[in-house]
Design an enzyme around this catalytic site. Sequence first.
Site, PDB file in Angstrom:
ATOM      1  CE  LYS A  60      59.939  78.889  44.895  1.00 53.28           C
ATOM      2  NZ  LYS A  60      60.727  79.552  45.943  1.00 53.28           N
ATOM      3  CE  LYS A 118      65.044  58.944  59.399  1.00 53.75           C
ATOM      4  NZ  LYS A 118      65.335  59.287  60.757  1.00 53.75           N
ATOM      5  CE  LYS A 151      53.578  54.298  54.551  1.00 52.23           C
ATOM      6  NZ  LYS A 151      52.440  54.940  55.221  1.00 52.23           N
TER       7      LYS A 151
END
Length: 332
Positions: free
Chosen positions: A119, A202, A205
């Site tokens: 959106k 954090k 990947k």
Amino acid sequence: MKTILTGIKPTGDIHLGNLLGAIRPAIELSKSGEYERALYFIADAHALTTVRDPKAYKQYVYEIAATWIALGLDTTKAIFFRQSDIKEVFELAWMLSCMTPKGDMNRAHSYKDRVQKNKEDGKDQDQGINMGLYNYPVLMSADILLYDTNDVPVGKDQIQHVEIARSIAGRCNEYFGEGTLVEPQEIIQKQGAYIPGLDGRKMSKSYGNIIPLWASEKKLKKTINKITTDSSAPEEPKDPNNCLIMEIYRLFASSEQVKSLEQRYREGIGWGYAKAELFEVVNAYLSGPREKFNYLMENKNEIDNVLLDGASKAQAIADETMQRVRKAVTGF
Ligand code: TRP
């Protein structure tokens, strides 16, 4: 029979965050003696929502299996298997999907986040979203409920999925009678829930900040040297409680090692030196498992044997559950 179960999605680039956040705690739980039955499985069917290359798919499965074995999962005690070896999980997933309000899936975070992003980008709300992703929580519920699971150790991002499994089980028990399905509970991994990556965010990947688990010694050293540090001079005293290197160090070092490095921080330490110390403890921790991992990847038949053995044990449980559930749901 008190049962613990968790699934591990096979993706490439296994990293230190996976080890500390999921693998190590799960292996410890299986050894805790608290459970009569521990099941750990490779959630390969869940990877199919994104992986489109059979070669990569297979490789990821072997890599994650070899990782768990190399890190010390006792596969004679824990049942270690590949999700899609047990076909009943797909049968149960269909039954459960028939008992699941569509609105619940609309509210699942992983789907909702993707819709939100579409959106914001001005796209059709469901662009790029396949039914596997949409139904992900139902398949995960089947994973959990098929083995009469009580406790599911998961990271924060998976809590909602276990709640969904519990609510589906509760609904089925209302429809078909108490005891049709066991209502599971999440166990949230507190320690090690947040493993910082090279830049302090954090480890993930998608942020490109990972420390790979199975890199060669040389590559591991190089990666650790990329940890972000400030420009303070070596002789300046440093705060050991506000340092990324130290944070990762604590997860691997003994308490004596931690104390001694903290002391060095207060006296003033060069970042290069601190990183070398970090490399030493991480490498010491990983060098044995690394050899085992490399060996297994060269001898995949050994991995096959472990998974086959696990599958036959998991199959026996699945057969029992499904007989009970089929009878309750369909009368047959
Ligand atoms: N969805 C989990 C993840 O991405 C993996 C998973 C699949 C799982 N089935 C499960 C975890 C059942 C716990 C229980 O990490």
